[in-house]
Design an enzyme around this catalytic site. Structure first.
Site, PDB file in Angstrom:
ATOM      1  CB  THR A   1      -1.852  -1.481  -9.300  1.00 34.98           C
ATOM      2  OG1 THR A   1      -3.080  -2.228  -9.364  1.00 34.98           O
ATOM      3  CG2 THR A   1      -1.387  -1.366  -7.868  1.00 34.98           C
TER       4      THR A   1
ATOM      5  CG  ASP B   1      -5.361  -7.593  -7.710  1.00 35.58           C
ATOM      6  OD1 ASP B   1      -4.292  -7.772  -7.122  1.00 35.58           O
ATOM      7  OD2 ASP B   1      -6.275  -6.884  -7.248  1.00 35.58           O
TER       8      ASP B   1
ATOM      9  CD  GLU C   1      -3.075  -0.922   0.119  1.00 38.44           C
ATOM     10  OE1 GLU C   1      -3.095   0.123  -0.564  1.00 38.44           O
ATOM     11  OE2 GLU C   1      -3.897  -1.846  -0.033  1.00 38.44           O
TER      12      GLU C   1
ATOM     13  CD  GLU D   1     -10.666  -2.351  -8.639  1.00 41.03           C
ATOM     14  OE1 GLU D   1      -9.722  -2.007  -7.889  1.00 41.03           O
ATOM     15  OE2 GLU D   1     -11.876  -2.180  -8.329  1.00 41.03           O
TER      16      GLU D   1
ATOM     17  NE  ARG E   1      -4.001   2.772  -0.720  1.00 44.33           N
ATOM     18  CZ  ARG E   1      -5.250   2.696  -0.299  1.00 44.33           C
ATOM     19  NH1 ARG E   1      -5.927   3.796  -0.032  1.00 44.33           N
ATOM     20  NH2 ARG E   1      -5.836   1.531  -0.107  1.00 44.33           N
TER      21      ARG E   1
END
Length: 519
Positions: free
Chosen positions: A501, A281, A137, A415, A141
């Site tokens: 992502t 993913d 994360e 998504e 981010r």
């Protein structure tokens, strides 16, 4: 935390001064290498498209203004109670919404709001924090957001913060295999005690199977870490992130598939659950994007992607009785006929990867991408709110619907609109803009509240309960992809940029541009 995850001494972290050597990244030269203006330059779209784009810009301003008013410096806004939320994913780091929103504010030309966000980074963004953070994360981010904003603006503060934070993540890689553990303690070197372990210690998430590392987590570092090396002149970042490809190439894959859990100690799979949704993913996404970001030079990543997609097509892609194509999950050879919202990114990914294939394969992959995206659209269209559930199933007569109460929520996830954006850019079929506009209307109707946007607990009721959370990824991803869907193709052109992502744009390393310029 997990039993095998005993902290190890923080060896091998590169001292800060080495990373800042006499190296200088030539930003002006980088900007000249781009093939399109960052915010586009083509005039001449129709008034309706422009009006829709302006509506999405207004939504972004509304989300940001309320975060700034009620939660600035906290990680996320709680819009119903009008306060901030900190959470436990970022280990003492703050301002997740600021960092996630920066590039979106810039691209949307919300200049005043961008300056507010930049000022917070300059004055208040503290990296000297102590606490357990998710490596994944923080990377997608914070590192992603800072890198993207530096590349878009050339403002040194963003580069410097990205490199400083990147160094704090390096101790996570101190494992026997070089596969990083999932949790890193960001604390300072001088805060060691028995009760408060030294900084830089890393362990694996308590819930991850037997102290293992998660495929989507250790497989989703490559893009950002290559750019950390590019900007610092220090190869350590790229070397650390590349180690996982060596391990993954060596390990036996069941039916060619990649299970979600791997031991960072032994380099073997811990169990055989395969998913293109959560836990798996973005590993697949970063394989094809590594190839694209390398200006199609990273043939190893391309081959890993091609082989993985072939195994997915062979074993996991199914068609329902009603004719909907979906990607099932695989548990030790037994299929679970469900698809998570997170897996809906795969339509966009498969379309993006199709261009590198031969003609027959390219067409097959474009068809597959369109079919999966259509299925994800059905999961939205079949709900009362026209927003999609967290997961949907294909069994017992119901298709593309959540059958469990625990899977009926929508937390502002991106998504599905992400795939609409890619398929629009790659096919220009107007239905993708129409579908995107349906999402805008549903967000306005069901998720917009007095002080921001909130997720909802049940997409199958037109009077949903709000969850009181404006996720940072709503500003980073959902609104950015919707905005780009209504932009000309040269705004953040796919020729120049690869999205991480968290939808943070990172530049393609054009071959005509050598990044390093030694002084």
């Amino acid at each position: 935390q997990g039993g095998e995850g005993r902290p190890e001494p923080a060896t091998g972290a590169t001292p800060a001064r080495e990373t800042r050597a006499p190296f200088r990244f030539d930003y002006e030269r980088f900007r000249r290498s781009l093939r399109h203006p960052v915010r586009g330059g083509r005039p001449g779209e129709d008034p309706e498209t422009r009006a829709r784009r302006m509506k999405i810009k207004e939504m972004m301003k509304f989300a940001w203004d309320n975060y700034k008013q009620y939660a600035l410096g906290k990680n996320e806004l709680r819009p119903l109670t009008k306060n901030g939320h900190i959470g436990n994913m970022f280990g003492g780091l703050r301002g997740a919404t600021v960092i996630d929103a920066l590039d979106t504010l810039y691209i949307m030309e919300l200049e005043e709001e961008f300056q507010e966000a930049k000022k917070w980074v300059e004055k208040s963004f503290d990296l000297n924090v102590n606490g357990e953070a998710s490596l994944f994360e923080v990377n997608i981010r914070y590192i992603g957001g800072l890198l993207a904003t530096y590349y878009l603006t050339g403002e040194e503060v963003f580069k410097n913060k990205a490199l400083e934070l990147g160094e704090k993540l390096l101790p996570a890689f101190n494992t026997p295999t070089g596969i990083p553990r999932g949790v890193i303690n960001l604390g300072r070197q001088d805060t060691c005690s028995f009760f408060s372990p030294c900084s830089g210690m890393s362990w694996s998430w308590g819930w991850a199977s037997a102290g293992s590392s998660i495929l989507a987590e250790f497989g989703t570092l490559h893009l950002e870490f290559l750019h950390l090396s590019e900007l610092s002149g220090n190869p350590v970042f790229a070397e650390k992130a590349s180690a996982s490809h060596l391990v993954l190439n060596r390990v036996e894959k069941p039916q060619g598939l990649y299970p979600n859990f791997l031991s960072p100690v032994t380099g073997n799979w811990v169990q055989h659950h395969v998913s293109i949704g959560g836990l798996g993913d973005s590993f697949y996404e970063y394989l094809i994007k590594s190839w694209l970001m390398s200006d199609k030079k990273d043939l190893e990543a391309k081959k890993m992607y091609d082989d993985a997609l072939e195994a997915i097509e062979k074993h996991l892609v199914k068609k329902s009785a009603g004719g909907l194509t979906y990607i099932a999950e695989w548990r030790g050879g037994i299929l679970d006929h469900k698809m998570g919202h997170l897996a809906c990114f795969s339509g966009g990914m498969i379309a993006l990867g199709a261009e590198g294939a031969g003609e027959e394969r390219r067409q097959r992959h474009m068809d597959l991408a369109a079919e999966i995206t259509n299925t994800c659209h059905e999961s939205y269209a079949r709900s009362d709110t026209k927003l999609g559930p967290e997961a949907f199933r294909f069994d017992a007569g119901s298709e593309a619907m959540a059958t469990r109460l625990s899977e009926r929520y929508y937390i502002l996830r991106p998504e599905v609109v992400e795939s609409y954006m890619y398929l629009w850019r790659l096919t220009h079929d107007p239905k993708y803009r129409q579908w995107g506009w349906e999402v805008v209307k549903a967000l306005e109707k069901h998720c917009r509240v007095e002080a921001g946007f909130s997720g909802i607990r049940d997409v199958y009721t037109t009077t949903p309960t709000h969850d009181n959370m404006q996720q940072s990824f709503f500003l980073a991803e959902t609104l950015k992809y919707l905005y780009l869907l209504f932009c000309e193709d040269d705004v953040l052109s796919l020729d120049d940029w690869v999205f991480n992502t968290e939808a943070h744009p990172l530049p393609v390393n054009h071959t005509n541009f050598k990044a390093a310029v030694q002084q």
